[in-house]
Design a protein around this motif. Structure first.
Motif, PDB file in Angstrom:
ATOM      1  N   LYS A 313     -16.369   2.397   6.429  1.00  0.00           N
ATOM      2  CA  LYS A 313     -15.159   1.469   6.489  1.00  0.00           C
ATOM      3  C   LYS A 313     -14.348   1.367   5.291  1.00  0.00           C
ATOM      4  O   LYS A 313     -13.100   1.853   5.441  1.00  0.00           O
ATOM      5  N   TRP A 314     -14.781   1.257   4.156  1.00  0.00           N
ATOM      6  CA  TRP A 314     -13.995   1.243   3.165  1.00  0.00           C
ATOM      7  C   TRP A 314     -13.345   2.306   2.273  1.00  0.00           C
ATOM      8  O   TRP A 314     -12.417   2.383   1.622  1.00  0.00           O
ATOM      9  N   ILE A 315     -14.147   3.552   2.696  1.00  0.00           N
ATOM     10  CA  ILE A 315     -13.323   4.912   2.332  1.00  0.00           C
ATOM     11  C   ILE A 315     -12.037   4.995   3.217  1.00  0.00           C
ATOM     12  O   ILE A 315     -11.067   5.444   2.587  1.00  0.00           O
ATOM     13  N   MET A 316     -12.311   4.721   4.556  1.00  0.00           N
ATOM     14  CA  MET A 316     -11.077   4.838   5.397  1.00  0.00           C
ATOM     15  C   MET A 316      -9.940   3.871   4.934  1.00  0.00           C
ATOM     16  O   MET A 316      -8.831   4.069   5.017  1.00  0.00           O
ATOM     17  N   MET A 317     -10.289   2.572   4.603  1.00  0.00           N
ATOM     18  CA  MET A 317      -9.338   1.594   4.514  1.00  0.00           C
ATOM     19  C   MET A 317      -8.596   1.884   2.913  1.00  0.00           C
ATOM     20  O   MET A 317      -7.446   1.594   2.781  1.00  0.00           O
ATOM     21  N   LEU A 318      -9.460   2.231   2.078  1.00  0.00           N
ATOM     22  CA  LEU A 318      -8.633   2.906   0.731  1.00  0.00           C
ATOM     23  C   LEU A 318      -7.592   3.611   0.930  1.00  0.00           C
ATOM     24  O   LEU A 318      -6.680   3.849   0.585  1.00  0.00           O
ATOM     25  N   ALA A 319      -7.746   4.544   1.970  1.00  0.00           N
ATOM     26  CA  ALA A 319      -6.922   5.614   2.149  1.00  0.00           C
ATOM     27  C   ALA A 319      -5.514   5.220   2.745  1.00  0.00           C
ATOM     28  O   ALA A 319      -4.315   5.718   2.141  1.00  0.00           O
ATOM     29  N   CYS A 320      -5.638   4.113   3.445  1.00  0.00           N
ATOM     30  CA  CYS A 320      -4.513   3.403   4.017  1.00  0.00           C
ATOM     31  C   CYS A 320      -3.810   2.911   2.940  1.00  0.00           C
ATOM     32  O   CYS A 320      -2.477   2.870   2.708  1.00  0.00           O
ATOM     33  N   LEU A 321      -4.299   2.005   2.143  1.00  0.00           N
ATOM     34  CA  LEU A 321      -3.895   1.147   1.031  1.00  0.00           C
ATOM     35  C   LEU A 321      -3.169   2.243   0.128  1.00  0.00           C
ATOM     36  O   LEU A 321      -2.030   1.967  -0.419  1.00  0.00           O
ATOM     37  N   LEU A 322      -3.923   3.650  -0.589  1.00  0.00           N
ATOM     38  CA  LEU A 322      -3.211   4.377  -1.250  1.00  0.00           C
ATOM     39  C   LEU A 322      -1.989   4.880  -0.704  1.00  0.00           C
ATOM     40  O   LEU A 322      -0.778   4.949  -1.386  1.00  0.00           O
ATOM     41  N   LEU A 323      -1.883   5.281   0.602  1.00  0.00           N
ATOM     42  CA  LEU A 323      -0.677   5.685   1.117  1.00  0.00           C
ATOM     43  C   LEU A 323       0.414   4.651   1.326  1.00  0.00           C
ATOM     44  O   LEU A 323       1.511   5.032   0.627  1.00  0.00           O
ATOM     45  N   ALA A 324       0.210   3.541   1.050  1.00  0.00           N
ATOM     46  CA  ALA A 324       1.042   2.272   1.654  1.00  0.00           C
ATOM     47  C   ALA A 324       1.756   2.154   0.132  1.00  0.00           C
ATOM     48  O   ALA A 324       2.996   1.907  -0.056  1.00  0.00           O
ATOM     49  N   ALA A 325       1.042   2.551  -1.284  1.00  0.00           N
ATOM     50  CA  ALA A 325       1.356   2.077  -2.267  1.00  0.00           C
ATOM     51  C   ALA A 325       1.997   3.262  -2.827  1.00  0.00           C
ATOM     52  O   ALA A 325       2.846   2.958  -3.814  1.00  0.00           O
ATOM     53  N   THR A 326       1.800   4.424  -2.733  1.00  0.00           N
ATOM     54  CA  THR A 326       2.582   5.580  -3.290  1.00  0.00           C
ATOM     55  C   THR A 326       3.112   6.766  -2.454  1.00  0.00           C
ATOM     56  O   THR A 326       3.840   7.572  -2.835  1.00  0.00           O
ATOM     57  N   THR A 327       3.567   6.333  -1.235  1.00  0.00           N
ATOM     58  CA  THR A 327       4.333   7.230  -0.514  1.00  0.00           C
ATOM     59  C   THR A 327       5.946   7.315  -0.817  1.00  0.00           C
ATOM     60  O   THR A 327       6.290   8.471  -1.217  1.00  0.00           O
ATOM     61  N   GLN A 328       6.770   6.435  -1.183  1.00  0.00           N
ATOM     62  CA  GLN A 328       7.904   6.468  -1.905  1.00  0.00           C
ATOM     63  C   GLN A 328       7.942   6.951  -3.167  1.00  0.00           C
ATOM     64  O   GLN A 328       8.676   7.905  -3.450  1.00  0.00           O
ATOM     65  N   PRO A 329       6.985   6.663  -4.250  1.00  0.00           N
ATOM     66  CA  PRO A 329       6.931   7.433  -5.443  1.00  0.00           C
ATOM     67  C   PRO A 329       6.654   8.955  -5.284  1.00  0.00           C
ATOM     68  O   PRO A 329       7.227   9.878  -5.929  1.00  0.00           O
ATOM     69  N   VAL A 435       4.393  20.088  -7.378  1.00  0.00           N
ATOM     70  CA  VAL A 435       4.791  19.929  -6.146  1.00  0.00           C
ATOM     71  C   VAL A 435       3.486  20.442  -5.196  1.00  0.00           C
ATOM     72  O   VAL A 435       3.341  19.221  -4.041  1.00  0.00           O
ATOM     73  N   VAL A 436       2.922  21.148  -5.585  1.00  0.00           N
ATOM     74  CA  VAL A 436       1.392  21.503  -4.707  1.00  0.00           C
ATOM     75  C   VAL A 436       0.489  20.057  -5.075  1.00  0.00           C
ATOM     76  O   VAL A 436      -0.281  19.919  -4.154  1.00  0.00           O
ATOM     77  N   PHE A 437       0.413  19.685  -6.274  1.00  0.00           N
ATOM     78  CA  PHE A 437      -0.353  18.446  -6.498  1.00  0.00           C
ATOM     79  C   PHE A 437       0.033  17.326  -5.911  1.00  0.00           C
ATOM     80  O   PHE A 437      -0.692  16.513  -5.088  1.00  0.00           O
ATOM     81  N   LEU A 438       1.258  17.082  -5.579  1.00  0.00           N
ATOM     82  CA  LEU A 438       1.864  15.908  -4.781  1.00  0.00           C
ATOM     83  C   LEU A 438       1.668  16.094  -3.098  1.00  0.00           C
ATOM     84  O   LEU A 438       1.093  15.107  -2.749  1.00  0.00           O
ATOM     85  N   MET A 439       1.833  17.444  -2.780  1.00  0.00           N
ATOM     86  CA  MET A 439       1.280  17.719  -1.452  1.00  0.00           C
ATOM     87  C   MET A 439      -0.210  17.348  -1.212  1.00  0.00           C
ATOM     88  O   MET A 439      -0.865  16.764  -0.169  1.00  0.00           O
ATOM     89  N   TRP A 440      -1.062  17.842  -2.144  1.00  0.00           N
ATOM     90  CA  TRP A 440      -2.480  17.647  -2.060  1.00  0.00           C
ATOM     91  C   TRP A 440      -2.707  16.376  -2.058  1.00  0.00           C
ATOM     92  O   TRP A 440      -3.792  15.677  -1.488  1.00  0.00           O
ATOM     93  N   LEU A 441      -2.229  15.491  -3.022  1.00  0.00           N
ATOM     94  CA  LEU A 441      -2.410  14.026  -2.982  1.00  0.00           C
ATOM     95  C   LEU A 441      -2.495  13.309  -1.598  1.00  0.00           C
ATOM     96  O   LEU A 441      -3.217  12.393  -1.101  1.00  0.00           O
ATOM     97  N   LEU A 442      -1.133  13.841  -0.827  1.00  0.00           N
ATOM     98  CA  LEU A 442      -1.153  13.226   0.624  1.00  0.00           C
ATOM     99  C   LEU A 442      -2.350  13.643   1.358  1.00  0.00           C
ATOM    100  O   LEU A 442      -2.824  12.848   2.312  1.00  0.00           O
ATOM    101  N   LEU A 443      -2.582  14.989   1.369  1.00  0.00           N
ATOM    102  CA  LEU A 443      -3.658  15.427   2.125  1.00  0.00           C
ATOM    103  C   LEU A 443      -5.004  14.713   1.621  1.00  0.00           C
ATOM    104  O   LEU A 443      -5.955  14.702   2.678  1.00  0.00           O
ATOM    105  N   LEU A 444      -5.025  14.416   0.488  1.00  0.00           N
ATOM    106  CA  LEU A 444      -6.565  13.728   0.134  1.00  0.00           C
ATOM    107  C   LEU A 444      -6.648  12.484   0.564  1.00  0.00           C
ATOM    108  O   LEU A 444      -7.809  12.292   1.076  1.00  0.00           O
ATOM    109  N   TYR A 445      -5.495  11.782   0.883  1.00  0.00           N
ATOM    110  CA  TYR A 445      -5.743  10.615   1.443  1.00  0.00           C
ATOM    111  C   TYR A 445      -6.046  10.651   2.904  1.00  0.00           C
ATOM    112  O   TYR A 445      -6.937   9.937   3.491  1.00  0.00           O
TER     113      TYR A 445
END
Length: 531
Positions: A313-329, A435-445
């Motif tokens: 549960k909390w692994i999946m929920m943490l991914a949603c929270l991280l996406l919400a916090a970091t998408t715009q940046p 650029v690759v790191f930022l794309m990788w970060l989105l894929l890590l979520y």
């Protein structure tokens, strides 16, 4: 004395069972490859299958067609889910792969808009719908089949290998398209070379069908059938009884919607944003995404393994929270590192469009001056403010200190260039590692939520209606929220005149997914899935 299903779940998977799992995963990989070839060719399809005159409108139409394949997935989920719960996982697998293969080859044989007019997009959409229908039966079946073969204490780890197939399918589609582009010039590729990745799938389909003929039926389904415990009405039991329906709704508005927007943002929109907004060369974008996909691959297995130890549960929920916090940046940072010249231009020369009669058109050429101006600016990756047209004057565009009257593309482009805009990102100024790191970060979520998710979905529902129950919410959430994401985000950006505005869509969905999941999603990793 026969070994109970509960006891079997704790032993090591045999070599024969592992072979069956690999065969199942290969078929899933092929289905994702077939489905994602279109994603890698969205820009090409916008020129081949839709009316000319406005690149932005054609590209949005291409994205809408891509999303159409996701919209029909819930219907496939219901149809094949019922078959999987009634006649078995194995035979349902075979039907989905054959249907997907036929539709994919069909896309590779389609004539262009120039040859058959409006029938070109109609046939393209029809085949995309057929692909989506087939894929609707794949994920639930593969997750169910693989989980029911896995030891209970390693269920997350084993099923996470299946979740990598979507990533590998996208990677394979990018490779196929890139190789085809490299083997010919641009004219040949647009004329006939784009068909090759679709037609090559005939060989892969034959291999996949052969592998799937060797699959053994799931032990859980086999035991239920022998005991006479199969559901007479999987759809009715899944969605007509509150005890089960409540978990369908919880999954839909938490993990399924969350994985949908994370998937759409990381796998697709980052690629489109770099290519169409930031004007990075398509082959360069494909290379960046391929590196990020390869780098994130082990993390699917890692998070699947981790979910067997600390819960899902909390692994999946943490991914949603991280996406919400970091998408715009993250997307602002992509502009900074991929096209700093565009970033500097937007800061130095704000753009304002003063025009009336602005419309949002999808499958037709622009009619008004406002439509033509907005279409050109959006296709150029330029954000702009909008204001009413001044009385007695026609449409005007202010670019820094320059005023352009009317909607002449050449005049608009000259004004942009004079103010520091560039038609292409400068390769020498692209910070590739960042650029690759930022794309990788989105894929890590995505790896965080997708790695444990197959096991979670299987554990959430009873065995007799599992295929049906998990397939519908997964495809509603991932397909509707995620599949339409590139189109929705792009359309919001065009309507607002802000290249970042549409990114609030995945942010809001991710916040809702986290809130619903944190409050209502149960922990499932120690459940017995034999019942």
């Amino acid at each position: 004395m026969a070994t109970s299903l509960s006891e079997r779940s704790h032993r090591t998977v045999t070599r024969h069972e592992f072979t069956l799992i690999v065969a199942s995963s290969f078929g899933a990989l092929l289905e994702w490859y077939d489905f994602y070839i279109y994603a890698a060719l969205a820009g090409t399809f916008s020129m081949l299958f839709f009316p000319g005159g406005n690149d932005t409108v054609a590209f949005l139409a291409s994205l809408a067609t891509f999303g159409a394949g996701f919209l029909v997935r819930p219907l496939g989920a219901l149809f094949f889910g019922r078959l999987g719960d009634r006649i078995g996982r194995k035979y349902t697998f075979m039907a989905t792969i054959v249907l997907m293969g036929v539709a994919t080859v069909g896309v590779g044989l389609l004539p262009s808009f120039e040859r058959i007019g409006i029938w070109a997009p109609i046939l393209l959409v029809s085949l995309r719908l057929l692909q989506g229908f087939a894929l609707g039966g794949e994920t639930g079946g593969a997750a169910t089949y693989l989980a029911e073969h896995s030891p209970a204490e390693r269920r997350g780890f084993y099923t996470s290998s299946l979740q990598t197939t979507a990533t590998l399918g996208l990677l394979a589609s990018i490779a196929a398209v890139s190789i085809s582009r490299a083997l010919m010039d641009d004219v040949a590729f647009k004329s006939w070379g784009w068909r090759m990745p679709f037609l090559v799938s005939v060989v892969l389909l034959a291999i996949s069908v052969w592998l799937r003929t060797r699959l053994a039926e799931s032990p859980t389904f086999r035991d239920m059938k022998q005991a006479g415990r199969l559901s007479a009405s999987p759809i009715g039991e899944s969605f007509g009884k509150w005890d089960n329906l409540k978990y369908v709704l919880i999954m839909l508005f938490s993990t399924a919607s969350g994985v949908g927007v994370i998937f759409g943002t990381g796998h697709f929109y980052s690629m489109y944003f770099l290519q169409n907004t930031l004007k990075v060369a398509p082959n360069t974008v494909n290379l960046f995404l391929a590196i990020a996909l390869i780098a994130v691959f082990p993390f699917y297995l890692l998070f699947g393994w981790l979910s067997d130890r600390i819960g899902r549960k909390w692994i999946m929920m943490l991914a949603c929270l991280l996406l919400a916090a970091t998408t715009q940046p993250i997307f602002h940072a992509l502009t900074h590192y991929a096209n700093p010249q565009l970033e500097a231009f937007q800061r130095r020369a704000p753009v304002t469009v003063r025009a009336d009669d602005c419309r949002f058109t999808l499958f037709s050429a622009p009619v008004t001056e406002c439509d033509r101006i907005r279409g050109f600016l959006s296709a150029s990756g330029v954000s702009y403010d909008q204001a009413p047209q001044q009385a007695g004057e026609g449409a005007t565009t202010t670019i820094g200190s320059t005023i352009v009257r009317g909607s002449d593309r050449h005049a608009l482009e000259e004004a942009l260039l004079a103010s520091g805009w560039s038609a292409h990102a400068d390769p020498a100024r692209i910070d590739a590692p960042m650029v690759v790191f930022l794309m990788w970060l989105l894929l890590l979520y995505l790896a965080m939520v997708y790695g444990p998710m197959a096991a979670f979905m299987v554990e959430l529902f009873p065995a007799r209606i599992r295929y049906t129950s998990l397939s519908l919410p997964f495809h509603l959430g991932s397909g509707w929220f995620g599949g339409m994401l590139p189109f929705v985000v792009s359309a919001m950006a065009v309507a607002r005149g802000d290249v970042y505005f549409g990114l609030w869509y995945p942010v809001v969905i991710a916040v809702v997914s986290f809130a619903v999941g944190a409050c209502f999603v149960p922990e499932t990793y120690r459940r017995d899935i034999s019942r």
